[in-house]
Design a protein around this motif. Structure first.
Motif, mmCIF file in Angstrom:
data_model
loop_
_atom_site.group_PDB
_atom_site.id
_atom_site.type_symbol
_atom_site.label_atom_id
_atom_site.label_comp_id
_atom_site.label_asym_id
_atom_site.label_seq_id
_atom_site.Cartn_x
_atom_site.Cartn_y
_atom_site.Cartn_z
ATOM 1 N N LEU A 82 0.990 -1.220 0.285
ATOM 2 C CA LEU A 82 -0.016 -0.045 -0.429
ATOM 3 C C LEU A 82 0.443 1.048 0.062
ATOM 4 C CD1 LEU A 82 -3.121 1.519 0.438
ATOM 5 C CD2 LEU A 82 -2.230 1.312 2.309
ATOM 6 N N ALA A 83 1.680 1.311 1.149
ATOM 7 C CA ALA A 83 3.055 2.242 1.052
ATOM 8 C C ALA A 83 3.335 2.538 -0.600
ATOM 9 C CB ALA A 83 3.935 2.433 2.099
ATOM 10 N N GLU A 84 3.411 1.678 -0.894
ATOM 11 C CA GLU A 84 4.444 2.225 -2.047
ATOM 12 C C GLU A 84 3.224 2.060 -3.643
ATOM 13 O OE1 GLU A 84 8.582 -0.208 -1.527
ATOM 14 O OE2 GLU A 84 6.817 -1.648 -2.801
ATOM 15 N N SER A 85 2.300 1.671 -3.530
ATOM 16 C CA SER A 85 1.637 2.233 -4.464
ATOM 17 C C SER A 85 1.333 3.188 -3.756
ATOM 18 C CB SER A 85 0.238 0.704 -4.529
ATOM 19 O OG SER A 85 -0.337 1.230 -3.560
ATOM 20 N N GLU A 86 0.905 3.536 -3.087
ATOM 21 C CA GLU A 86 0.020 5.270 -2.996
ATOM 22 C C GLU A 86 0.785 5.953 -2.740
ATOM 23 O OE1 GLU A 86 -3.250 5.709 -4.011
ATOM 24 O OE2 GLU A 86 -3.708 3.121 -4.292
ATOM 25 N N GLY A 87 2.208 5.877 -2.926
ATOM 26 C CA GLY A 87 2.908 7.398 -2.276
ATOM 27 C C GLY A 87 2.719 7.731 -0.241
ATOM 28 N N GLN A 97 1.929 2.688 28.080
ATOM 29 C CA GLN A 97 1.463 4.638 29.088
ATOM 30 C C GLN A 97 1.110 5.254 28.450
ATOM 31 O OE1 GLN A 97 2.515 4.267 32.266
ATOM 32 N NE2 GLN A 97 2.472 2.131 32.092
ATOM 33 N N LEU A 98 1.416 6.388 28.292
ATOM 34 C CA LEU A 98 0.717 7.072 27.472
ATOM 35 C C LEU A 98 1.440 7.859 25.763
ATOM 36 C CD1 LEU A 98 0.001 9.784 30.192
ATOM 37 C CD2 LEU A 98 -1.711 7.899 29.576
ATOM 38 N N GLU A 99 1.924 6.883 25.397
ATOM 39 C CA GLU A 99 2.903 7.399 24.419
ATOM 40 C C GLU A 99 1.983 5.258 23.303
ATOM 41 O OE1 GLU A 99 6.042 8.642 24.376
ATOM 42 O OE2 GLU A 99 6.484 6.816 25.545
ATOM 43 N N MET A 100 2.407 4.832 22.454
ATOM 44 C CA MET A 100 1.953 4.800 21.187
ATOM 45 C C MET A 100 3.450 4.086 20.796
ATOM 46 S SD MET A 100 -0.722 3.526 21.207
ATOM 47 C CE MET A 100 -1.514 2.864 19.713
ATOM 48 N N VAL A 101 3.762 2.963 20.374
ATOM 49 C CA VAL A 101 4.531 2.460 20.038
ATOM 50 C C VAL A 101 4.718 1.505 18.294
ATOM 51 C CG1 VAL A 101 7.184 0.693 20.239
ATOM 52 C CG2 VAL A 101 5.963 2.082 22.708
ATOM 53 N N TYR A 102 5.588 1.987 16.936
ATOM 54 C CA TYR A 102 5.538 1.132 16.548
ATOM 55 C C TYR A 102 6.070 0.176 16.480
ATOM 56 C CZ TYR A 102 4.790 6.073 13.795
ATOM 57 O OH TYR A 102 3.667 6.492 12.976
ATOM 58 N N VAL A 103 5.397 -0.670 15.899
ATOM 59 C CA VAL A 103 5.623 -2.228 15.687
ATOM 60 C C VAL A 103 6.018 -2.611 14.243
ATOM 61 C CG1 VAL A 103 5.026 -4.659 16.196
ATOM 62 C CG2 VAL A 103 4.206 -3.370 17.844
ATOM 63 N N GLU A 104 5.470 -1.445 13.617
ATOM 64 C CA GLU A 104 5.836 -1.349 12.420
ATOM 65 C C GLU A 104 5.819 -0.371 11.169
ATOM 66 O OE1 GLU A 104 7.963 -3.562 10.262
ATOM 67 O OE2 GLU A 104 6.885 -6.008 11.242
ATOM 68 N N SER A 105 7.136 0.114 10.464
ATOM 69 C CA SER A 105 6.545 1.688 10.400
ATOM 70 C C SER A 105 7.135 1.419 8.495
ATOM 71 C CB SER A 105 7.493 2.454 11.191
ATOM 72 O OG SER A 105 7.115 3.891 10.382
ATOM 73 N N LEU A 106 6.363 2.271 7.600
ATOM 74 C CA LEU A 106 6.748 2.314 6.074
ATOM 75 C C LEU A 106 7.292 3.814 6.222
ATOM 76 C CD1 LEU A 106 5.928 -0.692 4.388
ATOM 77 C CD2 LEU A 106 7.910 0.381 3.753
ATOM 78 N N ARG A 107 8.205 4.358 5.750
ATOM 79 C CA ARG A 107 8.399 5.876 5.326
ATOM 80 C C ARG A 107 8.752 6.127 4.101
ATOM 81 N NH1 ARG A 107 5.181 5.397 8.319
ATOM 82 N NH2 ARG A 107 4.848 7.022 10.948
ATOM 83 N N GLU A 108 8.672 7.160 3.780
ATOM 84 C CA GLU A 108 8.981 7.537 2.226
ATOM 85 C C GLU A 108 10.326 8.561 2.860
ATOM 86 O OE1 GLU A 108 7.479 9.540 -1.923
ATOM 87 O OE2 GLU A 108 6.989 9.974 -0.030
ATOM 88 N N SER A 109 11.775 8.326 1.875
ATOM 89 C CA SER A 109 12.436 8.817 2.362
ATOM 90 C C SER A 109 12.754 9.932 1.245
ATOM 91 C CB SER A 109 13.966 7.914 1.787
ATOM 92 O OG SER A 109 13.966 7.963 0.824
ATOM 93 N N ARG A 110 13.524 11.231 1.560
ATOM 94 C CA ARG A 110 13.940 11.540 1.213
ATOM 95 C C ARG A 110 14.116 11.705 -0.473
ATOM 96 N NH1 ARG A 110 17.630 16.308 4.521
ATOM 97 N NH2 ARG A 110 16.258 15.822 6.353
ATOM 98 N N GLY A 112 12.700 9.515 -2.081
ATOM 99 C CA GLY A 112 11.003 8.696 -2.968
ATOM 100 C C GLY A 112 11.446 8.160 -3.027
ATOM 101 N N VAL A 113 12.494 6.564 -1.558
ATOM 102 C CA VAL A 113 12.000 4.877 -1.795
ATOM 103 C C VAL A 113 11.949 5.467 -0.613
ATOM 104 C CG1 VAL A 113 13.846 3.290 -1.601
ATOM 105 C CG2 VAL A 113 13.588 5.126 -3.169
ATOM 106 N N PHE A 114 10.626 4.296 -0.278
ATOM 107 C CA PHE A 114 10.038 3.931 0.816
ATOM 108 C C PHE A 114 10.813 2.726 2.088
ATOM 109 C CE2 PHE A 114 6.725 5.338 -1.108
ATOM 110 C CZ PHE A 114 5.517 5.637 0.559
ATOM 111 N N ARG A 115 11.300 2.977 2.903
ATOM 112 C CA ARG A 115 12.191 1.950 3.721
ATOM 113 C C ARG A 115 11.191 1.851 5.507
ATOM 114 N NH1 ARG A 115 14.044 5.588 7.929
ATOM 115 N NH2 ARG A 115 13.402 7.609 8.119
ATOM 116 N N ARG A 116 12.145 0.659 5.599
ATOM 117 C CA ARG A 116 11.072 0.391 6.934
ATOM 118 C C ARG A 116 12.290 0.630 8.268
ATOM 119 N NH1 ARG A 116 11.510 -5.897 7.727
ATOM 120 N NH2 ARG A 116 9.268 -5.972 9.734
#
Length: 237
Positions: A82-87, A97-110, A112-116
């Motif tokens: 989904l990340a790669e097809s939709e950008g 506690q009072l925060e959320m913690v990423y178990v999995e996360s995909l982010r677009e780099s500067r 334009g490449v998606f990285r874990r």
């Protein structure tokens, strides 16, 4: 635990003074706790800097946690597709506690490449779509108990945050997802995702805020709900 929670991404060494400032604990208490944590193998002491760093035991514990999760083989491929097809950025998180913690996360780099992105990154519960999605999935009594603790952090600014949380809870009940604008120039939609064992995850999609925001929110909201259903189908297979 307040001592260990003082460590964040990008921070390696912390002195007793640093830990006291971050944890809010008295210096004598911090000194006693760090000495105990070193003896138990949870912290390593660096003599030149007179600071403490997390010991390798946390890497072992993280490995155990990752092995117990089945997201890498099942959920991650769906998120990446989904990340790669939709950008867009896609994240899966659990509460702590009072925060959320990423178990999995995909982010677009500067470039334009998606990285874990590194698992374990934390973000606030009350001001993000992922955190509010989690809150919406809780029972009233449990949610109120958490909100009471969050209120203590914000003081006079709490009224506006509380109103936004209530709007998010109502929107999830009606449409299945909520919206937040936590980071400048970005919009995020989030939905709760409950596993068979009762654990509540939050699933999010974030994207650069466009001019036609309403249309984009609806579109990405529907994509988010589709991804949520795909994940549930795999978990229930």
């Amino acid at each position: 635990m307040q001592i260990l929670r003082s460590y964040r991404s990008g921070v390696d060494l912390l002195t007793n003074a640093d830990l006291a400032d971050r944890s809010g604990l008295p210096r004598p208490t911090v000194s006693r706790l760090t000495r105990s944590l070193v003896e138990q193998g949870f912290l390593d002491y660096d003599i030149p800097s007179k600071g403490y760093r997390l010991s390798p035991v946390f890497l072992s514990l993280a490995y155990v946690f990752r092995q117990a999760e089945d997201t890498e083989e099942t959920v991650y491929p769906l998120m990446r597709k989904l990340a790669e097809s939709e950008g867009v950025n896609v994240g899966l998180a659990l509460p702590n506690q009072l925060e959320m913690v990423y178990v999995e996360s995909l982010r677009e780099s500067r470039r334009g490449v998606f990285r874990r992105a590194a698992s374990g990154s934390r973000f606030p519960m009350e001001s993000t779509s992922g955190g509010r999605a989690y809150l919406a999935a809780l029972g009233r009594e449990q949610r109120d108990a958490i909100l009471k603790r969050i209120k203590e952090k914000h003081g006079k600014g709490w009224a506006a945050i509380q109103r936004e949380i209530e709007e998010s809870v109502a929107r999830i009940a009606k449409e299945g997802y909520c919206v937040a604008h936590w980071q400048p120039g970005m919009t995020a939609v989030g939905a709760p995702l409950v596993k068979q064992d009762g654990r509540i995850y939050s699933l999010t999609i974030s994207f650069h805020t466009p001019d036609s925001l309403a249309d984009s929110i609806h579109r990405y909201g529907q994509l988010l709900l589709g991804l949520k259903q795909d994940i549930r189908d795999i978990w229930q297979a």
